[in-house]
Design a protein around this motif. Structure first.
Motif, short mmCIF file in Angstrom:
data_model
loop_
_atom_site.label_atom_id
_atom_site.label_comp_id
_atom_site.label_asym_id
_atom_site.label_seq_id
_atom_site.Cartn_x
_atom_site.Cartn_y
_atom_site.Cartn_z
N LYS A 230 0.83 -1.21 0.00
CA LYS A 230 0.00 0.00 0.00
C LYS A 230 0.86 1.26 0.00
O LYS A 230 0.56 2.23 -0.70
CB LYS A 230 -0.93 -0.01 1.23
N ALA A 231 1.95 1.22 0.77
CA ALA A 231 2.80 2.40 0.88
C ALA A 231 3.56 2.68 -0.40
O ALA A 231 3.73 3.84 -0.79
CB ALA A 231 3.78 2.23 2.05
N VAL A 232 4.02 1.64 -1.08
CA VAL A 232 4.90 1.81 -2.24
C VAL A 232 4.12 1.89 -3.55
O VAL A 232 4.44 2.71 -4.43
CB VAL A 232 5.93 0.66 -2.30
N GLU A 233 3.10 1.08 -3.70
CA GLU A 233 2.40 1.01 -4.98
C GLU A 233 1.48 2.21 -5.21
O GLU A 233 1.29 2.63 -6.36
CB GLU A 233 1.63 -0.30 -5.09
N THR A 234 0.90 2.75 -4.16
CA THR A 234 -0.02 3.88 -4.33
C THR A 234 0.65 5.08 -4.98
O THR A 234 0.12 5.64 -5.96
CB THR A 234 -0.65 4.27 -2.98
N PRO A 235 1.84 5.52 -4.52
CA PRO A 235 2.52 6.64 -5.20
C PRO A 235 2.88 6.32 -6.64
O PRO A 235 2.90 7.23 -7.49
CB PRO A 235 3.78 6.86 -4.35
N VAL B 67 10.87 9.51 -10.54
CA VAL B 67 11.65 9.99 -9.39
C VAL B 67 10.72 10.51 -8.30
O VAL B 67 10.94 10.27 -7.10
CB VAL B 67 12.64 11.08 -9.85
N GLU B 68 9.66 11.23 -8.68
CA GLU B 68 8.68 11.69 -7.69
C GLU B 68 8.08 10.50 -6.94
O GLU B 68 7.95 10.54 -5.70
CB GLU B 68 7.56 12.46 -8.39
N ALA B 69 7.73 9.46 -7.68
CA ALA B 69 7.13 8.27 -7.05
C ALA B 69 8.11 7.59 -6.11
O ALA B 69 7.73 7.10 -5.04
CB ALA B 69 6.65 7.30 -8.13
N MET B 70 9.39 7.56 -6.49
CA MET B 70 10.40 6.92 -5.66
C MET B 70 10.51 7.60 -4.30
O MET B 70 10.55 6.95 -3.26
CB MET B 70 11.75 6.93 -6.39
N PHE B 71 10.53 8.94 -4.30
CA PHE B 71 10.66 9.66 -3.04
C PHE B 71 9.36 9.61 -2.23
O PHE B 71 9.39 9.52 -1.00
CB PHE B 71 11.08 11.11 -3.31
N ALA B 72 8.23 9.66 -2.91
CA ALA B 72 6.95 9.56 -2.21
C ALA B 72 6.79 8.19 -1.57
O ALA B 72 6.29 8.06 -0.45
CB ALA B 72 5.79 9.84 -3.17
N ALA B 73 7.22 7.15 -2.29
CA ALA B 73 7.13 5.79 -1.75
C ALA B 73 8.02 5.63 -0.52
O ALA B 73 7.63 5.01 0.47
CB ALA B 73 7.53 4.78 -2.82
N ARG B 74 9.21 6.21 -0.57
CA ARG B 74 10.10 6.14 0.60
C ARG B 74 9.48 6.86 1.80
O ARG B 74 9.58 6.39 2.94
CB ARG B 74 11.46 6.75 0.26
N ALA B 75 8.86 8.00 1.55
CA ALA B 75 8.25 8.76 2.64
C ALA B 75 7.09 7.99 3.27
O ALA B 75 6.94 7.94 4.51
CB ALA B 75 7.76 10.11 2.13
#
Length: 296
Positions: free
Chosen positions: A157-162, A189-197
């Motif tokens: 849920k945390a990683v796939e949603t972004p 790149v936006e998705a990568m950082f949002a997923a990490r957050a």
């Protein structure tokens, strides 16, 4: 005159065991089948003999192309070569075997030839992203199946949603990681950082997962819902270099971003430095520059 069965040398009780067409006794069939079956068993035994399999694997490492073809992490694929390997799996045994190594070796060489002639690439450029949890396997051994599944659901849920929210396509899930494809590198790149957050908010029974991420921009070839080609393999290698929860991108991804994009995102890129005694990187083109992208 009717012949007496008792004197004809034929037991009437054996009639059901005779071939109605040829009249031959079926009693000798198992004996006739025994030799081919024994040969087949011998071939299967040789095919799965560890020494034989290891010998063919050594030969495959000397062939052109990526010798990790068919490996679960080799997508050259989570995509890449693995897409072809999965298609080949319909015809190959699941377990290790000499015949499997020969077949994968042939596909490995074929893929290498396609790449060398420029036919292993697709018609459009995409950005490929791979993610992987750090230390997950060791933790899951002690956590148990139920807690592990709970964590994987929360991570998904945390990683796939972004990724989906920014137009990315989740190509496949690989246990504790995934592969995704984006039409635009900035969205990746936006998705990568949002997923990490978002992943930083996940905690299951006191365990906080950490994730490494890799991205590469290129022109892989799409095969159904999967992707294959050297560019997918490079993206997977970027993720492997992520080490301690880093975001690693190739120079092609960095060059495809608009000037000032990373600054607006509150991030910066610096050249990736490989350890002095680190093993050479396999599956990455010579001269390809690699960068670590970090928050400022």
């Amino acid at each position: 005159m009717t012949e007496d069965p008792s004197t004809s040398g034929v037991d009437p009780n054996d009639a059901s065991e005779r071939d109605p067409v040829s009249g031959r006794s079926a009693g000798s069939a198992p004996a006739r089948r025994g030799r081919p079956e024994a040969v087949a068993r011998w071939v299967r035994g040789v095919n799965t003999r560890p020494q034989v399999v290891d010998a063919f694997r050594r030969i495959r490492r000397a062939l052109p192309g990526d010798p990790s073809f068919g490996d679960p992490l080799s997508t050259a694929g989570p995509g890449g070569v693995r897409a072809m390997a999965r298609a080949a799996d319909r015809f190959l045994d699941d377990g290790p075997g000499a015949s499997r190594e020969v077949s994968l070796g042939a596909l490995q060489v074929w893929q290498a030839l396609l790449e060398r002639t420029g036919r292993g690439r697709g018609p459009r450029e995409v950005t490929i992203v791979f993610t992987d949890l750090i230390g997950f396997s060791s933790w899951s051994l002690g956590a148990g199946d139920e807690v592990t599944l709970e964590l994987l659901r929360e991570v998904a849920k945390a990683v796939e949603t972004p990724i989906v929210d920014r137009g990315g396509q989740v190509v496949k899930r690989m246990g504790d990681g995934l592969m995704a494809v984006f039409a635009r590198p900035d969205r990746a790149v936006e998705a990568m950082f949002a997923a990490r957050a978002q992943l930083a908010e996940v905690e299951v029974e006191g365990y906080r997962p950490r994730m490494r991420i890799g991205a590469h921009t290129g022109s892989p070839r799409q095969m159904a819902s999967d992707w294959l080609g050297v560019d997918v393999n490079v993206a997977a290698r970027m993720m492997e270099l992520g080490g301690d929860s880093n975001v690693i991108v190739s120079e092609t991804t960095l060059a495809a971003l608009q000037p000032g994009f990373l600054a607006d995102l509150g991030a910066a890129a610096k050249p990736y430095r490989r350890g002095l005694f680190a093993a050479p990187m396999r599956g990455v083109p010579d001269g390809l520059r690699i960068f670590t992208v970090q928050p400022r």
